[in-house]
Structure formats: C-alpha cells, structure tokens
Design a protein around this motif. Structure first.
Motif, PDB file in Angstrom:
ATOM      1  N   LEU A 251       0.763  -1.305  -0.069  1.00 39.83           N
ATOM      2  CA  LEU A 251       0.022  -0.051   0.036  1.00 39.83           C
ATOM      3  C   LEU A 251       0.894   1.097  -0.274  1.00 39.83           C
ATOM      4  O   LEU A 251       0.703   2.160  -0.570  1.00 39.83           O
ATOM      5  CB  LEU A 251      -1.014  -0.123   1.225  1.00 39.83           C
ATOM      6  N   ARG A 252       1.936   1.134   0.529  1.00 40.08           N
ATOM      7  CA  ARG A 252       2.725   2.211   0.926  1.00 40.08           C
ATOM      8  C   ARG A 252       3.354   2.681  -0.555  1.00 40.08           C
ATOM      9  O   ARG A 252       3.853   3.942  -0.998  1.00 40.08           O
ATOM     10  CB  ARG A 252       3.934   2.159   1.849  1.00 40.08           C
ATOM     11  N   ARG A 253       3.874   1.498  -1.521  1.00 43.31           N
ATOM     12  CA  ARG A 253       4.344   1.685  -2.673  1.00 43.31           C
ATOM     13  C   ARG A 253       3.171   2.338  -3.494  1.00 43.31           C
ATOM     14  O   ARG A 253       3.623   3.163  -4.224  1.00 43.31           O
ATOM     15  CB  ARG A 253       4.875   0.497  -3.111  1.00 43.31           C
ATOM     16  N   GLY A 257       3.408   5.905  -5.448  1.00 40.78           N
ATOM     17  CA  GLY A 257       2.948   6.012  -7.115  1.00 40.78           C
ATOM     18  C   GLY A 257       1.985   6.861  -7.388  1.00 40.78           C
ATOM     19  O   GLY A 257       1.694   7.612  -8.622  1.00 40.78           O
ATOM     20  N   TYR A 258       0.761   6.890  -6.670  1.00 42.02           N
ATOM     21  CA  TYR A 258      -0.447   7.909  -6.901  1.00 42.02           C
ATOM     22  C   TYR A 258       0.094   9.410  -6.795  1.00 42.02           C
ATOM     23  O   TYR A 258      -0.251  10.216  -7.627  1.00 42.02           O
ATOM     24  CB  TYR A 258      -1.604   7.464  -5.953  1.00 42.02           C
ATOM     25  N   GLY A 259       0.782   9.619  -5.657  1.00 44.33           N
ATOM     26  CA  GLY A 259       1.326  10.916  -5.691  1.00 44.33           C
ATOM     27  C   GLY A 259       2.202  11.304  -6.852  1.00 44.33           C
ATOM     28  O   GLY A 259       2.073  12.264  -7.511  1.00 44.33           O
ATOM     29  N   ALA A 313       4.527   9.461   2.518  1.00 47.33           N
ATOM     30  CA  ALA A 313       4.851   8.847   1.133  1.00 47.33           C
ATOM     31  C   ALA A 313       3.823   9.334  -0.120  1.00 47.33           C
ATOM     32  O   ALA A 313       4.824   9.648  -1.276  1.00 47.33           O
ATOM     33  CB  ALA A 313       4.443   7.359   1.228  1.00 47.33           C
ATOM     34  N   GLN A 314       2.721   9.669   0.174  1.00 46.79           N
ATOM     35  CA  GLN A 314       1.994  10.118  -1.136  1.00 46.79           C
ATOM     36  C   GLN A 314       2.568  11.715  -1.280  1.00 46.79           C
ATOM     37  O   GLN A 314       2.698  11.985  -2.512  1.00 46.79           O
ATOM     38  CB  GLN A 314       0.526  10.117  -0.664  1.00 46.79           C
ATOM     39  N   ARG A 315       2.684  12.461  -0.378  1.00 42.22           N
ATOM     40  CA  ARG A 315       3.488  13.809  -0.698  1.00 42.22           C
ATOM     41  C   ARG A 315       4.546  13.813  -1.109  1.00 42.22           C
ATOM     42  O   ARG A 315       5.074  14.715  -1.942  1.00 42.22           O
ATOM     43  CB  ARG A 315       3.481  14.680   0.960  1.00 42.22           C
TER      44      ARG A 315
END
Length: 342
Positions: A251-253, A257-259, A313-315
């Motif tokens: 999920l963290r990866r 990637g979404y960010g 992570a997303q940021r």
C-alpha cells in the motif's frame, strides 16, 4: 471450468454481442489473474465484439499461450505484444488495432460485474455527446486494515450518482477544474469513442505504471477529453471489483505512485497549457485544502487513523512527479502519441 477454458455463450444464456465494442486489457506476467478477468467478461450480459489483450514487456510466453487458446463464443480474442514497458504504451498498442466504434479498458486484476459492459456502453447510447465513460471501482474484499484504508481514502470511489463533465454547462464546482482529473474516474474502468480517442492522440506514453512517472495516464486522458471539448460521463452502474493491496508495504508503494502520477499529470498540464499554472497559483489555497483531504482522510468508524507515514509517502511522490514527467517526456519524445493521431 478451469481459468482460461473456452466460455461458449449462446442466446439461451441471455447474452448478446456488441460488435461495435472492443475491450482492452493490458497485462504483465499475471496469467492466472488475467484468466479470471477474462472469465468475468465472458459471463457478461453483453459480450464485446473483440477482446484485445496486450502483453506488456513480457518476461515469458505464458500470457501468449493463455490467449492463443482462450475462446469466447461471439467474441474475437486477440493477442497484442508491446515490448516497451508502460501502461500507456500498452493501451496505445491496442488502440492501433481497434476497428470498432467503442473501446473499453480494464485491468487484468479486476472482476467485471456481469452488467459492466452493458452499462458502460449504455452511457454512449444514452448521450451522443459523451466521448468518455467511466464507472465504479469497488473493492473485491476488505479483509485487512490496509485495504480498508484504501477505501477510506476514496482513491477509487467516485460516488453513487451519475455525473457529467464538460467545458460548458457541466463544469464541476471546483476552482481546479478540469486539472483535478481524479474526480472523473480511474483507468481500470473507462471507455471511449474510438475515433475521438485517436483524435486527441491516445494516451501519453510518458505516463503510466511501468514508466518513471508511476501513473497519471488515466488522469491525463480524462483531462484531454475535457480540454478538447468532449464530454465525460461517470456511470456508477458500470462496476468492476478491484483487489486492494492486502499488506502495508504494498500500500505504501502504491500511494507513493499515486502521488508521483498526480504530480506528473499536473506538470504535463502546465507544459501543454501554460494558463494552468496561473489557475493553480490563483487557487492554491483551495488546491491545498483538497490535497490535505486526500492525504489525511477523515477517520472511518472502527478503523485506525490513516497513518501519517502513508500521507508522507504520497506527498513525497507528488513532489517528485514533475521531475519524473520531464525525464519521461524526454525519453519518449516523438513517440507513439503522434502516430496514434495519424
């Protein structure tokens, strides 16, 4: 029946074929999941005239063997090979082969609802102005906390109401419209009028899973539809079931990637339409507030608070997205988008 076995259909099954529609599935080294996806398409109330499976940067020939032997009565199942890694490259490779009026895209790891194709193509039947249709992406399961966090963040959920977007009377009440393209849908559940998708250049090969940008190809194509005067319809009755990541590390990866994909998409907007930068600066407070909601979703009942580590992570991914797009755009300069439109 075993995955990959022929799925004979007849009028007695209640299914009919839409000869004007192709379903495209891009895949890489997941033949078992791909077979499940194909089986769900074969069980639909409407069968596509053609199914094109794109084997992207394949490490072996297992997918090719599966597709060469797969049969859906009433549909042509086609194998397409694309050696350049990247979801947009895979989708463009299929788009070059499409001969039908409509083309729908889904992912190799989803199950489509039996009425998925019926309902997503129905959006075009109901509204001749619709260029792109998207649908609901629901979870296949919510067994782990990680999966529940994904759903709580609202990455896939776009609601239960039919929505229409364009640059005329159907503009969203959002100062970042249409750059904030995440509200339009997601790439695992989308369909287009083929000629108009080609007219806007297909998919940006510098974006997508499998490239340095990690994503953003779906955001970019939705934005392109609106930017070029098209209409996009979100049809919540067109449902696919998606397997959210079960474990925290995956999920963290994913959120990183979404960010990155979002940041890459926004950089593309600025490069292709410089006034986008003015809009983003002018409405930076509204954009920051929206981003804060995405990065820090409100707590869901009975669920632990969304981890700050995932927000960071997303940021971080978002911050790297612009540079990632510049690198990827340089690597793919003069690439497939120009050829799609010709």
């Amino acid at each position: 029946a075993a995955p990959g076995a022929a799925r004979p259909r007849s009028q007695a099954d209640g299914a009919r074929t839409r000869d004007d529609t192709t379903v495209v599935i891009a895949t890489r080294a997941r033949p078992a999941r791909l077979a499940e996806c194909l089986d769900s398409i074969a069980a639909g109330t409407i069968l596509p005239g053609r199914v094109a499976v794109v084997d992207n940067a394949r490490p072996d020939d297992q997918t090719e063997k599966l597709i060469r032997g797969y049969r859906i009565e009433g549909s042509v199942v086609e194998y397409v090979r694309e050696d350049r890694p990247g979801l947009a490259h895979a989708h463009n490779a299929a788009l070059r082969c499409v001969v039908t009026d409509l083309v729908a895209f889904t992912d190799d790891d989803v199950w489509v609802h039996e009425r998925w194709l019926e309902n997503i193509t129905g959006a075009f039947d109901a509204d001749p102005e619709t260029v792109c249709a998207t649908g609901m992406i629901a979870p296949r399961e919510l067994d782990t906390v990680a999966q529940q966090w994904v759903e709580a963040q609202g990455v896939y959920s776009k609601g239960l109401r039919r929505l229409v977007f364009d640059n005329a009377e159907h503009r969203a009440d959002n100062p970042m419209y249409p750059y904030a393209a995440g509200a339009f849908g997601s790439g695992a559940n989308m369909a287009f009028r083929t000629d108009q998708l080609r007219a806007i250049g297909g998919f940006d090969g510098a974006l997508g899973t499998g490239t340095v940008t990690r994503g953003g190809d779906d955001l970019a194509v939705f934005y392109d539809v609106i930017r070029h005067g098209g209409r996009l319809t979100y049809a919540p009755s067109a449902i696919v079931l998606h397997p959210h990541h079960r474990d925290y590390a995956a999920l963290r990866r994913q959120v990183y990637g979404y960010g990155a994909g979002l940041g890459a998409h926004l950089m593309r907007c600025v490069l292709d339409e410089p006034r986008a930068a003015v809009t983003m600066v002018r409405h930076h407070r509204a954009a920051a507030a929206r981003l804060a909601t995405i990065l820090n979703p409100p707590p869901a009942r009975g669920l632990p608070a969304y981890p700050r580590d995932l927000s960071r992570a997303q940021r971080s991914g978002l911050a790297t997205g612009p540079a990632r797009y510049l690198i990827s755009r340089y690597r793919t300069r003069g690439d497939v988008r120009e050829r799609i439109a010709t």
